[in-house]
Design a protein around this motif. Structure first.
Motif, PDB file in Angstrom:
ATOM      1  N   LEU A 153      37.293 -16.138  -6.428  1.00  0.00           N
ATOM      2  CA  LEU A 153      36.189 -17.129  -5.584  1.00  0.00           C
ATOM      3  C   LEU A 153      36.554 -17.231  -4.770  1.00  0.00           C
ATOM      4  N   LEU A 154      35.703 -16.158  -3.671  1.00  0.00           N
ATOM      5  CA  LEU A 154      36.695 -15.555  -2.383  1.00  0.00           C
ATOM      6  C   LEU A 154      35.703 -15.456  -1.353  1.00  0.00           C
ATOM      7  N   ARG A 155      35.641 -15.863  -0.137  1.00  0.00           N
ATOM      8  CA  ARG A 155      35.184 -15.627   1.199  1.00  0.00           C
ATOM      9  C   ARG A 155      35.163 -14.188   1.987  1.00  0.00           C
ATOM     10  N   VAL A 156      34.496 -13.611   2.099  1.00  0.00           N
ATOM     11  CA  VAL A 156      34.139 -12.247   2.223  1.00  0.00           C
ATOM     12  C   VAL A 156      33.151 -11.697   3.956  1.00  0.00           C
ATOM     13  N   GLN A 157      34.530 -11.193   4.353  1.00  0.00           N
ATOM     14  CA  GLN A 157      33.344 -11.272   4.852  1.00  0.00           C
ATOM     15  C   GLN A 157      31.904  -9.821   4.935  1.00  0.00           C
ATOM     16  N   THR A 158      31.599 -10.389   5.725  1.00  0.00           N
ATOM     17  CA  THR A 158      30.485  -8.945   5.249  1.00  0.00           C
ATOM     18  C   THR A 158      30.069  -8.340   6.765  1.00  0.00           C
ATOM     19  N   GLY A 159      29.655  -6.311   6.135  1.00  0.00           N
ATOM     20  CA  GLY A 159      29.855  -5.732   7.407  1.00  0.00           C
ATOM     21  C   GLY A 159      30.825  -5.677   7.709  1.00  0.00           C
ATOM     22  N   SER A 160      32.254  -5.625   7.348  1.00  0.00           N
ATOM     23  CA  SER A 160      33.521  -5.054   8.358  1.00  0.00           C
ATOM     24  C   SER A 160      34.233  -4.419   7.196  1.00  0.00           C
TER      25      SER A 160
END
Length: 384
Positions: A153-160
């Motif tokens: 379960l990973l936190r990922v920046q979108t649009g980057s």
């Protein structure tokens, strides 16, 4: 393909914060509820959550060098929000191609390695070309293709430029190919799970059937009154911010005794948005804060001493009485350790708790506690 609403709004991420409606005194004129209000608070939310950012892909036969992590090249099966390219860096999957969110994604992969006379195989997930979160570590065999599972379960920046990769590792002493015959081939899926921030609300009830005589209110409830903050705002809040957790054994010094099932202590973590876990009180448990169907994944990762014998087994335990079997194998590698996963969809009532357990048979083992190789427990609410 990205979804576009009639107003031109592109659904790259769920809406940031649904409107809070306000009741005014009878003598005050309120603001009309417009089509744009409904598109933003209802249409866009429903459209996104019935078709969230999701990638699924398969790999093929690919050489994995000994003692080196290798990213697995993927071909698309599904790519709802255009986060993957078959031609440019095909091992990488971005959260999606639009939006400015910073959300959590559930990533699940399988890596089958061809038969080998010795050594162990490991599946992993790498975030942004940096940290590798290791999954199953299993012994390789001369007569079969060992298949390693990994979930994160990973936190990922979108649009980057942020991205996730499925990784493979083996230490047989020579090159081994990933298996790619029939249905046994590398697989990877990445699905939006939860916004990074939000409001803690009650689980939604059965949707209301609206009638022509309903009186719309903000919070007032009574005969014929429909409070929009309950029936619209809080439902949207729930969909974008359901209970999820990722806890792990970083910094633990736990020993698991041979011949006994033992719950693994989770002393660290990266998200627990509804406070279902404590690092100090009953730290082996995740307690469901809301009723529902949960996806639960555990990885029991331990160190192995020279001359390790017997087997290692994992399972999930609910309330200490109901069990979901996981993986069992011989010790994998003195240098790498052994890691055995267990996963299931489990229906939990509020207050039920789930634990990850391991049984080492043959000798005692110690739980791994590093950033990328620790034991972990991942819990994601999936539905009522």
């Amino acid at each position: 393909m990205l979804l576009t609403m009639p107003s031109g709004r592109t659904l790259g991420a769920p809406i940031a914060a649904p409107t809070t409606f306000t009741d005014l005194a009878a003598a005050n004129a309120g603001t009309a509820l417009t089509a744009n209000d409904l598109e933003y608070n209802v249409g866009a939310a429903v459209a996104y959550h019935r078709r969230v950012a999701f990638f699924q892909g398969n790999g093929g036969a690919q050489n994995v060098a000994t003692s080196a992590w290798t990213p697995i090249t993927l071909g698309e099966i599904i790519d709802v929000h255009a986060g993957h390219s078959d031609s440019s860096n095909p091992a990488r999957v971005a959260a999606d191609s639009t939006g400015t969110g910073d959300d959590w994604y559930l990533c699940v992969g399988m890596v089958p390695l061809a038969a080998a006379a010795s050594g162990a195989g490991v599946a992993g997930i790498r975030l942004n070309g940096s940290t590798i979160y290791e999954g199953a570590k299993l012994p390789l065999g001369s007569a079969h293709a060992a298949t390693m599972m990994v979930a994160e379960l990973l936190r990922v920046q979108t649009g980057s430029s942020q991205y996730v990769e499925l990784m493979a590792y083996q230490n047989s002493g020579g090159t081994i190919a990933t298996q790619a015959s029939g249905t046994k081939l590398p697989q990877f899926a990445m699905r939006w799970a939860c916004s990074n921030t939000g409001d803690l609300v009650a689980a939604p009830s059965v949707p209301r059937t609206w009638t022509a005589d309903d009186l719309l209110t903000a919070d007032l409830a009574g005969p014929g009154q429909v409070p929009l903050n309950t029936h619209i705002r809080d439902v949207v809040r729930w969909l974008r911010y359901p209970p999820v957790a990722r806890v792990d054994s970083r910094s633990t010094t736990q020993t698991l005794n041979s011949g006994a099932w033992t719950s693994i202590q989770m002393t660290g973590g990266s998200i627990d948005n509804y406070d279902g876990h404590s690092t100090s009180v009953n730290n082996t448990r995740y307690t469901a804060p809301r009723a529902g169907l949960y996806f639960v994944y555990g990885l029991a990762a331990v160190n192995e001493a020279a001359g390790a014998t017997g087997y290692r087994a994992s399972r999930l335990a609910v309330n200490g009485t109901t069990f979901y079997a996981g993986t069992s194998c011989e010790p994998a590698s003195t240098s790498l350790g052994t890691a055995v996963p267990a996963c299931a969809h489990i229906r939990l009532n509020a207050g039920d708790y789930v634990e990850l357990q391991m049984r080492p048979q043959g000798n005692n083992v110690t739980v791994k506690s590093g950033t990328g190789d620790s034991s972990r427990l991942i819990v994601v609410w999936r539905g009522l």
